[in-house]
Design a protein around this motif. Sequence first.
Motif, PDB file in Angstrom:
ATOM      1  N   ALA A 229      23.060  60.749 -52.790  1.00 56.86           N
ATOM      2  CA  ALA A 229      24.535  60.995 -53.026  1.00 56.86           C
ATOM      3  C   ALA A 229      25.548  59.867 -52.555  1.00 56.86           C
ATOM      4  O   ALA A 229      26.424  59.633 -53.126  1.00 56.86           O
ATOM      5  CB  ALA A 229      25.089  62.440 -52.886  1.00 56.86           C
ATOM      6  N   ASP A 230      24.888  59.576 -51.465  1.00 57.21           N
ATOM      7  CA  ASP A 230      25.647  58.464 -50.924  1.00 57.21           C
ATOM      8  C   ASP A 230      24.801  57.316 -50.598  1.00 57.21           C
ATOM      9  O   ASP A 230      23.653  57.350 -50.745  1.00 57.21           O
ATOM     10  CB  ASP A 230      26.088  58.800 -49.257  1.00 57.21           C
ATOM     11  CG  ASP A 230      26.808  60.183 -49.163  1.00 57.21           C
ATOM     12  OD1 ASP A 230      27.727  60.270 -50.198  1.00 57.21           O
ATOM     13  OD2 ASP A 230      26.864  60.800 -48.113  1.00 57.21           O
ATOM     14  N   ILE A 231      25.398  56.302 -50.343  1.00 54.54           N
ATOM     15  CA  ILE A 231      24.730  54.777 -50.142  1.00 54.54           C
ATOM     16  C   ILE A 231      25.323  54.003 -48.910  1.00 54.54           C
ATOM     17  O   ILE A 231      26.618  53.851 -48.836  1.00 54.54           O
ATOM     18  CB  ILE A 231      24.879  53.907 -51.336  1.00 54.54           C
ATOM     19  CG1 ILE A 231      24.568  54.563 -52.572  1.00 54.54           C
ATOM     20  CG2 ILE A 231      24.017  52.375 -51.071  1.00 54.54           C
ATOM     21  CD1 ILE A 231      24.863  53.657 -53.889  1.00 54.54           C
ATOM     22  N   GLN A 232      24.736  53.681 -47.969  1.00 52.66           N
ATOM     23  CA  GLN A 232      24.922  52.716 -46.869  1.00 52.66           C
ATOM     24  C   GLN A 232      25.174  51.520 -47.322  1.00 52.66           C
ATOM     25  O   GLN A 232      24.452  50.883 -47.602  1.00 52.66           O
ATOM     26  CB  GLN A 232      23.870  53.046 -45.685  1.00 52.66           C
ATOM     27  CG  GLN A 232      23.822  54.407 -45.111  1.00 52.66           C
ATOM     28  CD  GLN A 232      22.684  54.346 -43.764  1.00 52.66           C
ATOM     29  OE1 GLN A 232      22.056  53.045 -43.752  1.00 52.66           O
ATOM     30  NE2 GLN A 232      22.587  55.368 -43.317  1.00 52.66           N
TER      31      GLN A 232
ATOM     32  N   LYS B 183      30.621  41.432 -49.728  1.00 53.44           N
ATOM     33  CA  LYS B 183      30.889  41.588 -48.299  1.00 53.44           C
ATOM     34  C   LYS B 183      32.184  41.686 -47.862  1.00 53.44           C
ATOM     35  O   LYS B 183      32.611  42.581 -46.879  1.00 53.44           O
ATOM     36  CB  LYS B 183      30.121  40.364 -47.715  1.00 53.44           C
ATOM     37  CG  LYS B 183      30.065  40.315 -46.125  1.00 53.44           C
ATOM     38  CD  LYS B 183      29.483  39.033 -45.705  1.00 53.44           C
ATOM     39  CE  LYS B 183      29.401  39.277 -44.037  1.00 53.44           C
ATOM     40  NZ  LYS B 183      30.474  39.695 -43.215  1.00 53.44           N
ATOM     41  N   ALA B 184      33.005  41.164 -48.506  1.00 56.17           N
ATOM     42  CA  ALA B 184      34.565  41.128 -47.893  1.00 56.17           C
ATOM     43  C   ALA B 184      34.919  42.704 -48.252  1.00 56.17           C
ATOM     44  O   ALA B 184      35.768  43.113 -47.354  1.00 56.17           O
ATOM     45  CB  ALA B 184      35.306  40.337 -48.818  1.00 56.17           C
TER      46      ALA B 184
ATOM     47  N   GLY C  50      22.142  43.966 -46.878  1.00 54.36           N
ATOM     48  CA  GLY C  50      21.470  43.775 -45.732  1.00 54.36           C
ATOM     49  C   GLY C  50      19.814  43.913 -45.838  1.00 54.36           C
ATOM     50  O   GLY C  50      19.327  43.730 -45.060  1.00 54.36           O
ATOM     51  N   ASP C  51      19.623  44.680 -47.012  1.00 54.68           N
ATOM     52  CA  ASP C  51      18.119  44.839 -47.034  1.00 54.68           C
ATOM     53  C   ASP C  51      17.998  44.749 -48.504  1.00 54.68           C
ATOM     54  O   ASP C  51      17.994  45.478 -49.340  1.00 54.68           O
ATOM     55  CB  ASP C  51      18.002  46.530 -46.726  1.00 54.68           C
ATOM     56  CG  ASP C  51      16.469  47.028 -46.985  1.00 54.68           C
ATOM     57  OD1 ASP C  51      15.561  46.152 -47.294  1.00 54.68           O
ATOM     58  OD2 ASP C  51      16.273  48.030 -46.853  1.00 54.68           O
TER      59      ASP C  51
ATOM     60  N   HIS D 210      20.133  47.516 -53.342  1.00 58.71           N
ATOM     61  CA  HIS D 210      20.338  45.901 -53.509  1.00 58.71           C
ATOM     62  C   HIS D 210      19.959  45.576 -54.900  1.00 58.71           C
ATOM     63  O   HIS D 210      20.801  44.709 -55.419  1.00 58.71           O
ATOM     64  CB  HIS D 210      19.358  45.183 -52.612  1.00 58.71           C
ATOM     65  CG  HIS D 210      19.408  43.881 -52.566  1.00 58.71           C
ATOM     66  ND1 HIS D 210      20.524  43.119 -51.913  1.00 58.71           N
ATOM     67  CD2 HIS D 210      18.904  42.848 -53.392  1.00 58.71           C
ATOM     68  CE1 HIS D 210      20.183  41.920 -52.247  1.00 58.71           C
ATOM     69  NE2 HIS D 210      19.400  41.553 -52.952  1.00 58.71           N
ATOM     70  N   ARG D 211      19.056  46.178 -55.606  1.00 59.48           N
ATOM     71  CA  ARG D 211      18.831  45.680 -56.878  1.00 59.48           C
ATOM     72  C   ARG D 211      19.820  46.153 -57.882  1.00 59.48           C
ATOM     73  O   ARG D 211      20.177  45.724 -58.924  1.00 59.48           O
ATOM     74  CB  ARG D 211      17.519  46.524 -57.130  1.00 59.48           C
ATOM     75  CG  ARG D 211      16.148  46.028 -56.712  1.00 59.48           C
ATOM     76  CD  ARG D 211      14.929  46.770 -57.259  1.00 59.48           C
ATOM     77  NE  ARG D 211      14.868  46.467 -58.597  1.00 59.48           N
ATOM     78  CZ  ARG D 211      13.950  47.093 -59.499  1.00 59.48           C
ATOM     79  NH1 ARG D 211      13.091  47.644 -58.759  1.00 59.48           N
ATOM     80  NH2 ARG D 211      13.808  46.981 -60.684  1.00 59.48           N
ATOM     81  N   ILE D 212      20.543  47.259 -57.658  1.00 59.82           N
ATOM     82  CA  ILE D 212      21.387  47.785 -58.679  1.00 59.82           C
ATOM     83  C   ILE D 212      23.085  47.216 -58.053  1.00 59.82           C
ATOM     84  O   ILE D 212      23.969  48.073 -58.605  1.00 59.82           O
ATOM     85  CB  ILE D 212      21.366  49.186 -58.929  1.00 59.82           C
ATOM     86  CG1 ILE D 212      21.869  50.030 -57.610  1.00 59.82           C
ATOM     87  CG2 ILE D 212      20.151  49.690 -59.423  1.00 59.82           C
ATOM     88  CD1 ILE D 212      21.719  51.674 -57.826  1.00 59.82           C
TER      89      ILE D 212
END
Length: 274
Positions: free
Chosen positions: A91-94, A217-218, A100-101, A107-109
């Motif tokens: 449900a959450d995404i760091q 990133k900003a 960073g990974d 990262h893919r989406i």
Amino acid sequence: MIPYLRGRQLCYDISLHSDIELTKEVFPKIKDKRIIQDSPVYDHISSFAFPQYPVITRQGTELILSELEWSLDPVYEKNPVERRKRRTKMADIQSERVLGDSRSYAHRIRQNRCLIPVTGTYEHRAIQGWAKKVPYYIWPKDRKMQFLPGLFQIIETTGPAGEKKQSSSFGMLTRTANELMANIHNDGEFRHRMPLFLTPELEEFWLSEHFSDTDMKAVFDFMSPSQALDYRTVFSIRGTKPRPDGEPKFEFWRYENLPPLGNDEGLQSQMSLF
């Protein structure tokens, strides 16, 4: 195998008790493609059942308001039992993992950006000596609605008769907490985290048509100050027991002898010192 998102760090509970039509005031060119058009009110909604929820996505040059399921679906997991188990944690995404990974699914989406309209979020606070955690409702000061950034996925599958089926889901982005949220979300493996609260300008920027990793990133680096949020204790979050006063779940509920934020020692712990 692509590593799954370690999403169990926090926000499984949100509220949308403002009229969803306010979304159209903020984004006047948005196209409303919701199946349910009667603007339901959500005093509380939890991610665990993968509910359908109104979310704003960019599709080409257009902004779309439509229902997506809350919690990304780990399609790379072929075992259906394990797939559902993992999904409850997505449900959450760091936000730190998105850029960073490079092996992570997030990262893919990462260019599948969305905004999640909410009037507020819920979180629990632990206090020493108290058997149960104290539930809190947190919302943005001076705003009827805020939009939390997230990522979404669209999955297309083919049925046994060759029919095409499409499903969409989303996850909410989180980051390390500011002082206020760290004092509320003060317990558990992923304590001291919060949703990626943004300013109205950054919310709009998040759905820009042209958006680079540098832009991302900003946004991830922005720390919402504690002063931008308000909070209050509530009767319960996921509990099925009705409030004795009949008020909505997000309304204030008083707890006797509640220590101020930043002091997590209960009254009994303080008395034992003397």
